[in-house]
Design an enzyme around this catalytic site. Structure first.
Site, PDB file in Angstrom:
ATOM      1  N   HIS A  78       0.848  -1.323   0.184  1.00  0.00           N
ATOM      2  CA  HIS A  78      -0.097   0.089   0.068  1.00  0.00           C
ATOM      3  C   HIS A  78       0.899   1.414   0.225  1.00  0.00           C
ATOM      4  O   HIS A  78       1.999   1.312   0.421  1.00  0.00           O
ATOM      5  CB  HIS A  78      -0.979  -0.060   1.330  1.00  0.00           C
ATOM      6  N   PRO A 120      -1.826  -9.149  20.693  1.00  0.00           N
ATOM      7  CA  PRO A 120      -1.085 -10.133  20.892  1.00  0.00           C
ATOM      8  C   PRO A 120       0.446 -10.163  20.679  1.00  0.00           C
ATOM      9  O   PRO A 120       0.679  -8.926  20.393  1.00  0.00           O
ATOM     10  CB  PRO A 120      -1.701 -11.357  19.581  1.00  0.00           C
ATOM     11  N   THR A 121       1.094 -11.100  21.000  1.00  0.00           N
ATOM     12  CA  THR A 121       2.520 -11.065  20.728  1.00  0.00           C
ATOM     13  C   THR A 121       3.021 -11.199  19.300  1.00  0.00           C
ATOM     14  O   THR A 121       4.329 -10.857  18.780  1.00  0.00           O
ATOM     15  CB  THR A 121       3.322 -11.993  21.482  1.00  0.00           C
ATOM     16  N   SER A 122       2.252 -11.624  18.551  1.00  0.00           N
ATOM     17  CA  SER A 122       2.581 -11.691  16.943  1.00  0.00           C
ATOM     18  C   SER A 122       1.311 -11.969  16.220  1.00  0.00           C
ATOM     19  O   SER A 122       0.083 -12.358  16.828  1.00  0.00           O
ATOM     20  CB  SER A 122       3.377 -13.047  17.008  1.00  0.00           C
TER      21      SER A 122
END
Ligand code: Q5B
EC number: 2.3.3.8
Length: 610
Positions: free
Chosen positions: A275, A302-304
């Site tokens: 983008h 979250p962590t990932s």
């Protein structure tokens, strides 16, 4: 509509630029939503410069959607259609979107095009804000309110929509920058929650018409939305307005958020993702910084990305446990009727054809006439006689046959301006009519008396010869029946002023044909009719009719049955029709070139009588 709601089950859109597929997908989605969605979500199409109707399917029914040439006309015709879906190119998207925003009836504008100049987008945003309107995009796939309304291609195929349960509302409000990732997330959310209530892709430009936080704040006001999921991306500062909103306590429903692009740090230099806005700028614009800020502001981060699904699941299940969500009851969506073409392609159905054709085929690399590719016709140096033999007789005839056909065409191409056909054509052309009208007006005179006696000449000569009638018996039997012998007689040709064309055809046939028995029979008939009157010569129709019988019988290329069929159907007048078209076209051009005025027949030339 409740505060925050952009769409409902009665929302209708105007669709700018005719794009069959996304419009059909919107209508298929409507059908999938069941009885709640009774009106098609596309009220009208704007196709600049064109008007009329476009046929599309609404379930099993075909409906005609009105097409308007201007945005103003479409809005006037459909005052309740308040969403404008703009499928214009990046060149004209800004101007058309601004026109739409200026219409009092339009409330939401979705701009699909990528590459709209940022300065134009800024003007659209400013206008929309000051007029309390919503812009989604540019560079967006759009958005969807599950079970109610869908913009264009949002959520992809019908299979995917069913898979993601988007045909009925769930409890999750979702907003992302990326349209492609929104499809992915609809799947993820459907797997671990009761599904989407509304999903919006704001688009990947640096300046989106509406922001992540605009939509989150809106979702916060929609009672049916119990939790929100946000998928941001690196670049820009849009996520920080959401951070601010969270910090200020403007959002009181759980927000699960992830900003993708954490891998940008693995690159040594600045990275531009797909983008326009997804560019790693300073530290603030990194995915890590934004994730951290969102986490600190109270979002569940979250962590990932891999852990996002589990995080959404946990948040949803907790809300269920707390009694804040009663998961929606499953409903079975109706089955969208499959398009005939795709069903045929996949071998599921068979359908009868409506036309059978055996002479030509244009589906391959090049058109074929009776199986012979055009290039081979040209490479072999074949002529129009060969093309006629392929398209009319479905076989390659020997060269003397095709040459004979060509001679017929050349000799019958014209016979001056005074014959019936040319006269009609000339009068028609002088009445100011076009080429085709002038041509057909001449062609329509071809018949039993003028030029169209070839088939009957062949029929009668063949029958008489095959039955062993003498010329006397044949002519007298015709006289008894009151039938003029087709192929005999001419207005200007006489026994002492033969038709040169007949002589040329006879000469060619005598030199090249293995047998000319039918022609010799016709000559004997002529000898007898000439003994009755000097104008009863074998005319050009009679010569072609009898000689074509010799061609059919002598070439060895046709069975007896085929010859009978050709004579019965009546192929041979086609030679005169084809040939004389050349002359009639010439007469049309001649009159036009000479700028001849309207023809009026002189009174003196008419016998007025009682
Ligand atoms: N009688 C062609 O007639 C014409 C007779 C006949 C027995 C006959 C007439 C006819 C059959 C159809 C035919 C093609 C109408 C002609 C062509 C293309 C063209 C044209 C161009 C071009 C001419 C006088 C007396 C009467 C009749 C008798 C006439 N024909 N008897 N069999 N076939 N032919 N059409 O001159 O006892 O006095 O009453 O219908 O083959 O169209 O160049 O102009 O390239 O454009 O008007 O070549 O023959 O003769 O009608 O005054 O009759 O002869 O029964 O006998 P006419 P009429 P009676 S090629």
């Amino acid at each position: 509509m409740a505060t925050g709601q952009l769409f409902s089950r009665t929302t209708q859109a105007l669709f700018y630029n005719y794009k069959q597929l996304p419009i059909q997908r919107m209508l298929d989605f409507d059908f999938l939503c069941g009885t709640g969605r009774e009106t098609p979500s596309v009220a009208g199409i704007i196709n600049p410069g064109a008007e009329g109707f476009q046929k599309l399917f609404f379930g099993q029914e075909e409906i005609a959607i009105p097409v308007h040439s201007t945005i103003e006309a479409a809005c006037a015709a459909h005052p309740t259609a308040d969403v404008f879906i703009n499928f214009a190119s990046y060149r004209s998207a800004a101007a058309s979107s601004m026109s739409a925003l200026k219409q009092p009836t339009i409330r939401v504008v979705a701009i699909i095009a990528e590459g709209v100049p940022e300065s134009d987008t800024k003007q659209l945003i400013a206008y929309a804000r000051s007029n309390n309107k919503v812009v989604i995009g540019p560079a967006t796939v759009g958005g969807i309110q599950a079970g109610a309304f869908k913009i264009g291609d949002t959520a992809g195929t019908i299979d995917n929509i069913v898979h993601c349960k988007l045909y009925r509302p769930g409890s999750v409000g979702f907003v992302s920058k990326s349209g492609g990732m929104s499809n992915e997330m609809y799947n993820t959310i459907a797997r671990v929650t009761d599904g989407i209530y509304e999903g919006i892709a704001i688009g990947g430009d640096v300046f989106p018409g509406s922001t992540l936080s605009d939509h989150i704040l809106r979702f916060n006001n929609i009672p049916q939305v119990k939790m929100m999921v946000v998928l941001g991306e690196l670049g820009g500062r849009d996520e920080y307005s959401l951070v601010e909103a969270l910090k200020q306590g403007k959002v009181n429903k759980p927000v699960v958020a992830w900003v993708s692009g954490t891998c940008a740090r693995l690159f040594k230099s600045e990275v531009q993702f797909g983008h326009a806005g997804a560019k790693s700028g300073g530290e603030m614009e990194s995915a890590q910084a934004k994730n951290q800020a969102l986490r600190e502001a109270g979002a569940v981060v979250p962590t990932s990305y891999e852990a996002l699904e589990a995080t959404i699941k946990e948040t949803f299940e907790q809300l269920v446990e707390e009694g804040k969500i009663t998961p929606v009851k499953e409903v079975k969506p109706p089955q969208i009727p499959e398009d005939l073409n795709s069903a045929i392609k996949s071998g599921k159905v068979r359908a009868p054809t409506h036309i059978i054709s055996t002479i030509s085929d244009d589906r391959g690399e090049e058109p074929c006439y009776a199986g012979v590719p055009m290039s081979s016709i040209v490479e072999q140096g074949l002529g129009v006689g060969d093309v006629i033999s392929l398209l009319w007789f479905k076989r390659s005839l020997p060269r003397y046959c095709t040459k004979f056909i060509e001679i017929c065409i050349m000799l019958c191409a014209d016979h001056g301006p005074c014959v019936s056909g040319a006269h009609n054509t000339i009068v028609t052309a002088r009445a100011g009519k076009d080429l085709v009208s002038s041509l057909v007006s001449g062609l329509l005179t071809i018949g039993p008396r003028f030029g169209g006696a070839i088939d009957d000449a062949a029929r009668y000569f063949k029958d008489a010869y095959d039955r062993g009638l003498t010329p006397y018996e044949f002519v007298e039997s015709m006289k008894k029946k009151g039938i003029r012998v087709p192929g005999i007689g001419h207005r200007i040709k006489r026994g002492d002023n033969r038709d040169k064309r007949v002589e040329l055809l006879q000469l060619f046939a005598r030199t090249n044909f293995p047998s000319v028995k039918y022609m010799e029979y016709a000559v004997q008939v002529e000898t007898y009719t000439l003994s009755k009157a000097n104008n009863l010569v074998l005319n050009v129709d009679g010569a072609i009719g009898s000689l074509f019988l010799d061609l059919l019988a002598g070439s060895g290329m046709f069975t007896k049955q085929e010859i009978d069929e050709i004579v019965e159907i009546g192929y041979l007048n086609g030679l005169f029709v084809l040939a004389r078209s050349i002359g009639l076209i010439g007469h049309t051009f001649d009159q036009k070139r000479l700028k001849q005025p309207l023809y009026r027949h002189p009174w003196e030339d008419v016998l007025y009588t009682k």
